[in-house]
Design a protein around this motif. Sequence first.
Motif: not given
Length: 143
Positions: A62-73
Amino acid sequence: MANELQNRNNFFDNLMNMRNLMNDDFFSDLTPVANHMKTDVAESDKSYTVKIDMPGFDKKDIHISYANDILTVTGRRDTFDDDSDKEGNILHSERRYGQMSRQYRLPDADRKAIKAQYTNGVLTITLPKKSEELDDDSHIEIE
């Protein structure tokens, strides 16, 4: 006459079963990812809390990232255990492998304070909001 009726019923039952199997196979790739990553998003004054059902995934996949106000899972499953019988026969399998991903717009989260936990197939992500420091000198006099 009873045999003829029974044979006709079996024929129609078999046709319906084949139609259902074909529909399952045909439409299975069109199922939206959202159906596989059921999500609850809660917001308070201080944070967002995101809970995503991801049963059967390993934490490492599982990969989680947060950039430019967007949470991506993103979750990736390369293989799964085979539950076939001694001869290797599987009658029907609904488990899939591959990658699925979702994005959530959650503005003004403090990226350095985001926490994630994965317990019993549920991924819980807490995103504290950036604290706004009040500036006492913000008052502007009218001339």
